[in-house]
Write an enzyme that holds these catalytic residues in place. Structure first.
Site, PDB file in Angstrom:
ATOM      1  N   ASP A 119     -63.870  -7.752  31.319  1.00  0.00           N
ATOM      2  CA  ASP A 119     -64.136  -7.933  32.745  1.00  0.00           C
ATOM      3  C   ASP A 119     -63.195  -8.930  33.416  1.00  0.00           C
ATOM      4  O   ASP A 119     -63.506  -9.475  34.456  1.00  0.00           O
ATOM      5  CB  ASP A 119     -65.596  -8.372  32.953  1.00  0.00           C
ATOM      6  CG  ASP A 119     -65.927  -9.657  32.204  1.00  0.00           C
ATOM      7  OD1 ASP A 119     -65.086 -10.108  31.403  1.00  0.00           O
ATOM      8  OD2 ASP A 119     -67.014 -10.209  32.427  1.00  0.00           O
ATOM      9  N   GLU A 120     -62.050  -9.165  32.806  1.00  0.00           N
ATOM     10  CA  GLU A 120     -61.187 -10.216  33.314  1.00  0.00           C
ATOM     11  C   GLU A 120     -59.729  -9.862  33.017  1.00  0.00           C
ATOM     12  O   GLU A 120     -59.431  -9.378  31.919  1.00  0.00           O
ATOM     13  CB  GLU A 120     -61.511 -11.484  32.525  1.00  0.00           C
ATOM     14  CG  GLU A 120     -61.693 -12.736  33.306  1.00  0.00           C
ATOM     15  CD  GLU A 120     -61.877 -13.892  32.354  1.00  0.00           C
ATOM     16  OE1 GLU A 120     -61.204 -14.893  32.520  1.00  0.00           O
ATOM     17  OE2 GLU A 120     -62.700 -13.775  31.410  1.00  0.00           O
ATOM     18  N   ASP A 130     -61.762 -11.255  38.182  1.00  0.00           N
ATOM     19  CA  ASP A 130     -62.935 -11.496  37.346  1.00  0.00           C
ATOM     20  C   ASP A 130     -64.096 -10.694  37.930  1.00  0.00           C
ATOM     21  O   ASP A 130     -64.500 -10.916  39.073  1.00  0.00           O
ATOM     22  CB  ASP A 130     -63.255 -13.003  37.349  1.00  0.00           C
ATOM     23  CG  ASP A 130     -64.168 -13.385  36.192  1.00  0.00           C
ATOM     24  OD1 ASP A 130     -64.600 -12.469  35.454  1.00  0.00           O
ATOM     25  OD2 ASP A 130     -64.450 -14.589  36.038  1.00  0.00           O
TER      26      ASP A 130
END
Lengths: 379, 412
Positions: B123-124, B29
């Site tokens: 973003d993960e 993350d």
């Protein structure tokens, strides 16, 4: 410089010379067309020249010279002007650093470019032989269709010319198809053996534009005389082209000599059907052909997309065959053959197929062969 | 925070004794991703509170860096409220193109570790690193490596959870933010989970939380202690069973990579700027081989080759060429990439970074292939497939083009 010439004669000569003007000249003078009025070969003539360091073109026409001289003007502009002049006598003269073109009531004043900066055109190599201009133009167009357009593989953008005595073989390939045409010509030296690789686009344009004379002379510079060059002349026009370097594929080994199936199809019907069925073939999806029981089934598209199918009569000797092609490659081959009946020879569905015209006498061999690689279907 | 869950709480990680064989799931993350990208674009904003979001009357916060979060700013908060809480914040409107570009580079780093990558958003992502053990080491080591590469190559930080299931890995990464790494060994999952509030359970929203609160349940441990029949009765069979399983640390979801990629790429930032065309050509070959390997591993082929070249002054140019046919062959990609470099007119220019990307992807199974005349019955494609088999066992460096081999002092 001052001379008079008929408008049609001038417009033709200027238009032909302007074909080889560079689109984006590397130096400004190369956008110019050189006009040289005076005594050439014992006659009063105007010589027009263009050159871009790759290709040169020169044509000579008969004129009335009042005052001999040489000048350099924008070739594109001169071509535009001469094409639009009324059909009367044109007078061209220099006036200081300007050129005046008058015809009927029209008068143009053009700027000149510095003649002294213009490069010398390469000398025409010595004449090697002659060939009928129509035969040559047809043969070149049959072969040039298979030439590559990818400049990263320059040797594939050319037509290979092989000369063995009175036999000339033209060949080109883009790795996906290969076109080979054999023809006879009249060499100066009956023992001549030579090869050259000529840019295909230039060769096709040149061959087409030299059909005004009955014959085309071909002049091939000897390999040892430095940079390779080939010249063509006919009907008062001459052009030279730099040869391509690089190794052309050993194509003769690629031509299969035995087949499992031979099919014959009416060419005109076949071409129409291919065009129709491939309407549903998206880019990069192939056209599928199945030959069996006296029929040819053409299909394109899959269950997820639009589909099309068409059935034609077809003669078949040997095994039934199913094979897929890029439809544009197939059309190029069918359009290039010089016969009402297309003959297709197959080995297997992943091996090259050969398209020829059906020879006039059944036992004879065709002087044109178009080899096409199939598309391997996934799944 | 960097650590491992133990029977007595979270303790510092000891890489030498860590026993993580049964915890191959990583949740990566990025920390305050959009705000982090804006800080890179606008170095003057570094260290100041940074908020990304709509600046209009109804704008909301999309991302806030940790400096802004200290003032209570969090995402989804109305911008007007955020600015009242933190009037000195620098506000940037969202720049999706930049975020996607950086995200693609981050995902490329993850995919260089393993093809088993499941992106959840820009973003993960989840990773299953079981297959990387022989090559890179165990999951905790891989997690450390990924954090290091994202930090040095993208100048961004991220937090990584390492666990035996996706559910726990995600909780772990949240728990150790920012710039953290938390390893939850399988045998300590319950110790880690049970004190956490109900809201941390995957699938528990406000309404479910209220229902469970009525039963007197406040933590995950409370749910675990509740008979499954009770949960089913109160929440329905599906949700009841799922919460019962999750509260015990059971999560059967696997990492799924089938989300179609738009492109596959790899890039390399040189340790020192490089001007030597030969060396740049070799790097392009290495990256092309890498991209081709990933295309084949994911059963894809592509048609457009893109080369990215960044000069030492950070100016970046990209050049692309669309091939006549789809490919997954490193030879073909590298030939195109090198000719694009040659034509870019950067001969002798000092380069900081080079990248190769293949776009226009589709499933290899759906692509017919135009055969070429000079193509041998078995060609580079087959050679490279054999290389894939070797690479799967011994890592990508085991077998590669001779020009990429590094000379050993013992070589004669």
């Amino acid at each position: 410089m001052k001379f008079r010439v008929e408008r049609d004669v001038l417009a033709d000569a200027v238009a032909w010379t302007a074909r080889t003007l560079p689109v984006r000249p590397s130096v400004p003078v190369l956008a110019g067309m050189l006009l040289d009025a005076g005594e050439h070969d014992g006659r009063q003539r105007l010589r027009l020249s263009s050159f871009d360091y790759e290709v040169s073109a020169q044509v000579a026409v008969d004129i009335d010279v009042e005052e001999p001289g040489t000048t350099l003007v924008s070739g594109r502009l001169l071509a535009e002007i001469t094409r639009n002049l009324p059909p009367q006598t044109v007078e061209i003269s220099t006036d200081g650093a300007k050129v005046v073109v008058s015809c009927g009531s029209a008068k143009f004043t053009l700027l000149t470019l510095p003649v002294e900066d213009y490069p010398t055109l390469p000398a025409m190599p010595e004449m090697t032989g002659t060939v009928g201009s129509d035969v040559f133009a047809a043969a070149v167009s049959q072969v040039a269709v298979a030439a590559g357009r990818d400049d990263t593989l320059p040797m594939l953008t050319g037509v290979r010319i092989e000369i063995e005595g009175d036999k000339v073989t033209l060949a080109s390939t883009d790795r996906y198809r290969l076109a080979v045409r054999e023809l006879t010509w009249k060499p100066q030296d009956p023992e001549l053996s030579a090869v050259a690789l000529v840019p295909a686009k230039t060769l096709a344009d040149t061959a087409k534009s030299l059909t005004s004379g009955a014959e085309v002379s071909i002049a091939l510079s000897a390999a040892e005389s430095g940079e390779g060059m080939i010249g063509f002349s006919g009907g008062g026009r001459r052009t030279t082209t730099r040869l391509l370097e690089g190794d052309f594929p050993k194509y003769r080994a690629l031509l299969p000599d035995s087949f499992n199936s031979v099919a014959e199809v009416q060419k005109a019907e076949f071409v129409e059907a291919v065009k129709r069925v491939s309407l549903v073939a998206e880019r990069n999806t192939p056209l599928r052909l199945a030959f069996a029981d006296g029929r040819l089934v053409l299909e394109a598209g899959t269950g997820d997309e639009a589909q099309a199918v068409e059935v034609l009569e077809a003669g078949l000797e040997g095994d039934d065959i199913q094979i897929a092609f890029n439809s544009a490659f197939l059309l190029d081959g069918l359009n290039a053959i010089d016969s009402d009946i297309a003959r297709l020879q197959f080995t297997t569905s992943t091996k090259p197929a050969i398209i020829t015209g059906k020879p006039a006498d059944d036992g004879g061999a065709s002087d044109y062969r178009y080899l096409i690689m199939p598309v391997r279907l996934s799944g | 925070m960097r650590g491992a869950v133990t029977a007595s709480g979270i303790e510092p990680l000891d890489l030498t004794t860590v026993s993580d064989e049964d915890c191959p799931i990583l949740h990566i993350d990025m920390d305050a991703f959009f705000a982090g990208v804006e800080e890179l674009k606008h170095p003057w904003a570094r260290g100041r509170p940074v908020i990304v979001g709509g600046t209009g009357g109804r704008g909301v916060v999309a991302s806030a860096n940790y400096a802004a979060r200290r003032f209570g700013v969090h995402s989804a908060m109305p911008m007007s409220r955020a600015l009242r809480a933190c009037p000195d914040a620098v506000v940037f409107p969202p720049d999706g193109a930049s975020y996607r570009r950086v995200s693609a580079a981050v995902m490329d780093i993850l995919r260089s570790v393993t093809p088993e990558v499941e992106p959840l958003s820009l973003d993960e992502a989840f990773l299953d690193v079981s297959g990387a053990r022989r090559r890179l080491g165990g999951p905790v080591r891989v997690a450390t490596l990924i954090r290091e590469r994202i930090r040095t190559e993208q100048r961004l930080t991220c937090s990584v959870g390492v666990a035996s299931t996706k559910f726990v890995a995600k909780l772990a990464s949240t728990h150790c933010k920012p710039d953290g790494l938390l390893f939850v060994p399988a045998r300590h999952v319950r110790a880690f989970l049970h004190p956490l509030p109900l809201g941390a359970l995957w699938g528990v929203g406000d309404k479910t939380e209220q229902t469970l609160a009525r039963l007197g349940l406040r933590t995950i441990g409370d749910v675990a202690a509740t008979p499954p029949e009770t949960l089913r009765r109160e929440l329905g069979v599906a949700l009841g069973d799922r919460l019962a399983a999750l509260s015990q640390g059971r999560d059967e979801r696997r990492v799924v990579t089938d989300a179609p990629d738009k492109s596959i790429g790899a890039e390399e930032t040189f340790a020192e700027d490089v001007a030597d065309a030969g060396r740049i050509g070799r790097e392009l070959l290495r990256l092309s081989e890498k991209v081709a390997r990933r295309l084949r591993a994911t059963g894809q082929v592509g048609r457009t080759v893109v080369v990215k070249l960044r000069r030492d002054d950070f100016t970046t140019i990209t050049r692309s060429r669309t091939l006549p046919d789809y490919t997954d062959v490193g030879r073909e990609i590298s030939a195109t990439a090198r000719s694009l470099y040659a034509a870019a007119g950067l001969d002798g220019a000092r380069l900081r970074l080079v990248g190769v990307r293949v776009e226009g992807l589709r499933a290899a199974a759906g692509v017919h292939r135009q055969l070429a005349l000079d193509e041998p019955e078995s060609g580079w494609r087959d050679a490279e497939r054999v290389m894939d088999l070797v690479a799967r066992r011994f890592g990508p460096a085991a077998l590669r083009p001779a020009v990429l081999a590094e000379r050993d002092e013992d070589d004669v």
